[in-house]
Scaffold this motif. Structure first.
Motif: not given
Ligand SMILES: Cc1cc2nc3c(=O)[nH]c(=O)nc-3n(C[C@H](O)[C@H](O)[C@H](O)COP(=O)(O)OP(=O)(O)OC[C@H]3O[C@@H](n4cnc5c(N)ncnc54)[C@H](O)[C@@H]3O)c2cc1C
Length: 523
Positions: A99, A57, A428, A62, A53-54, A50
């Motif tokens: 995420w 992003q 987000r 993303a 993933a950020r 996660h």
């Protein structure tokens, strides 16, 4: 390009690509030197977490995830008879960073996306097919010497009709070695890999089921001493199988399509129902660089740490390096900070990377058992006295540094990203509010707690200052921020651009403490 780049990056694997993107997005001039003439085509990482993933992003990619990532719920470790020795579950649940805890993916697809973004940005010069052969540094710059690589193989200067093709010198304020496990820059820094005690050869195979119904998202480690085997998902439409080499087997004899199909047949895959996409033999190892910075030279990614793949954390650690390094380089390059800010990079990152590497080595020790008696003993322990052992991934804090709030138990802890609403836009937090330094107050505007000097300091860093919750413009859509602040026992948090907490407490105290760090130059 100007004569002196801000940053020269050696190596254009995923870490070099991500760092190029992070720096060019902030307006810095980057030159990249990559030995390979094209992106790396072979199978490697299949999972990211996660936090990664950020970070992706934050690089603006993303929206490409649906094309090459897939969520999986459970990671099981089974013995030869199929009993579950260990399981990590809930991997598809939303992690702290907003995420799923784990997404599986296809590394070459991610690299293609990162490369396309770098090229679309147009602010980096990417030299592919060039090898860095020397580096020197002086008080105000570092200079790389690079040679074109002949089509006949790496490391050989290209020959032209005129003779040997000319070398190039590339001057930059900083050089980052993202040049992988055998890093040239690491050696030039007199840094070495501290070996963390793991070595095993594995054959790694990627297939695409012809019938989409035969694809599944299972993640399995088969701890069978007759042939330790990994069967995992590598994003939509792909499966990854990995086979440990047994004593007497050589890389050459195993890395052939014939051997690969023989091994795949055992798992019901034949040329009739799968396409063999790639295969390669890797020696999995574990190590960590003894120094991450030497003057103007820095390391990131596999150049700084090597992790066996059993926890799926090598690239994750590399992308954490990118997040940690990009904001530091940015503030040094803009003149906000002294170069000493760069020292805190390795201070924080090395112990953090070590935790994941040691965790992965521990997992490797579970699966890479070839002796049937030892395997039986392992099974008896894991199904008996060891059955309640920790089944969570480690969650280390960053080690204390000049840019973490001293004595604060939450300094160096990963921060939350959840859904917020502002002015009719829901999404987000980072997409709605933005990245960089962020001072967040719960049920209060944290700006009210700041004097003019503190406001000026945050403005200089380009920080966002936001209140969330009751009486604030930003709505806490699912109540996640309220629960998080409750757990922290704080009214305000100061989040750094790499998503770690500088600290938790009162807005004014936190800002004054960050401003007091000796790393900042006087305004
Ligand atoms: C089988 C396998 C499975 C894995 N699974 C996972 C996983 O599930 N999750 C995860 O997070 N990680 C995983 N990893 C780890 C992950 O793939 C690596 O950590 C990641 O690829 C490292 O990226 P990098 O950019 O640091 O280095 P690399 O991708 O190795 O790139 C380094 C680049 O530097 C270039 N270079 C080297 N020397 C020079 C020079 N002198 N001049 C110019 N260029 C140079 C090389 O050509 C290369 O392109 C796995 C790895 C393997 C092998």
């Amino acid at each position: 390009m100007p004569d002196i780049a801000d940053v020269a990056i050696v190596g254009y694997g995923p870490v070099g690509q991500a760092l190029t993107l992070a720096l060019t997005r902030q307006g810095h001039r980057v030159v990249v030197v990559e030995r390979g003439a094209a992106l790396h085509p072979l199978p490697r990482a299949v999972g990211f977490d996660h936090e990664t993933a950020r970070i992706l992003q934050s690089l603006g990619i993303a929206d490409t995830f649906p094309g090459y990532t897939a969520a999986c719920s459970r990671y099981e470790w089974r013995n030869a008879t199929g009993q579950v020795l260990k399981a990590f579950s809930g991997l598809d649940q939303m992690g702290l960073s907003g995420w799923p805890d784990k997404l599986t993916f296809c590394q070459p697809e991610l690299e293609r996306v990162l490369d396309a973004e770098v090229r679309a940005g147009g602010h980096a010069e990417v030299l592919q097919g060039w090898e860095v052969v020397a580096v020197e540094q002086s008080a105000d710059q570092a200079v790389l010497r690079a040679r074109p690589v002949a089509a006949t193989g790496a490391g050989t200067a290209a020959r032209t009709e005129m003779g040997v093709a000319p070398e190039r010198e590339i001057a930059a304020r900083f050089v980052v070695g993202c040049d992988g496990a055998n890093s040239f820059i690491r050696r030039a820094m007199d840094s070495r890999y501290e070996q963390l005690g793991f070595a095993a050869d594995w054959l790694v195979v990627d297939i695409r089921p012809k019938d989409p119904k035969r694809w599944n998202a299972d993640l399995l480690q088969i701890c069978d001493p007759a042939r330790p085997t990994t069967l995992v998902c590598s994003g939509p439409a792909r499966r990854r199988l990995e086979f440990m080499l047994l004593p007497g087997e050589t890389k050459e004899s195993m890395n052939t399509p014939e051997t690969v199909w023989e091994l795949l047949r055992h798992w019901d895959w034949t040329p009739e129902d799968a396409l063999l996409e790639r295969h390669a033999v890797y020696t999995f190892g574990a190590g960590i660089a003894t120094a991450w910075r030497a003057g103007r030279l820095l390391l990131a990614g596999d150049a700084a740490h090597l992790t066996p793949p059993f926890a799926g954390q090598g690239l994750c650690a590399g992308l954490r390096d990118v997040a940690a390094l990009a904001w530091r380089l940015h503030h040094v390059l803009t003149g906000d900070a002294h170069e000493s800010l760069l020292d805190s990079y390795g201070t924080e990152r090395a112990p953090h990377a070590r935790v994941f590497t040691e965790f992965s080595v521990m997992l490797g020790g579970v699966i890479c058992v070839l002796d049937p008696q030892a395997a039986a003993g392992r099974d008896a322990f894991m199904l008996g006295p060891g059955k309640d052992a920790e089944d969570r991934y480690p969650d280390p804090h960053l080690s204390p540094s000049s840019v973490l709030h001293a004595g604060d138990p939450h300094g160096g802890e990963l921060s939350l990203q959840a859904q917020v609403r502002l002015g009719g836009r829901t999404g987000r937090f980072d997409d709605v509010i933005g990245g960089g330094f962020v001072l967040i107050g719960l049920d209060q505007d944290p700006a009210a707690d700041l004097d003019a000097a503190a406001r000026g300091f945050l403005a200089r860093l380009g920080a966002h200052v936001v209140g969330i919750g009751t009486g604030c413009d930003v709505e806490d859509v699912d109540g996640d921020y309220r629960r998080w602040f409750g757990r922290l026992g704080a009214r305000a948090v100061l989040v750094r651009p790499d998503f770690y907490l500088f600290g938790a407490g009162e807005a004014g105290d936190l800002t004054r403490a960050l401003a007091a760090s000796a790393v900042w130059r006087a305004a």
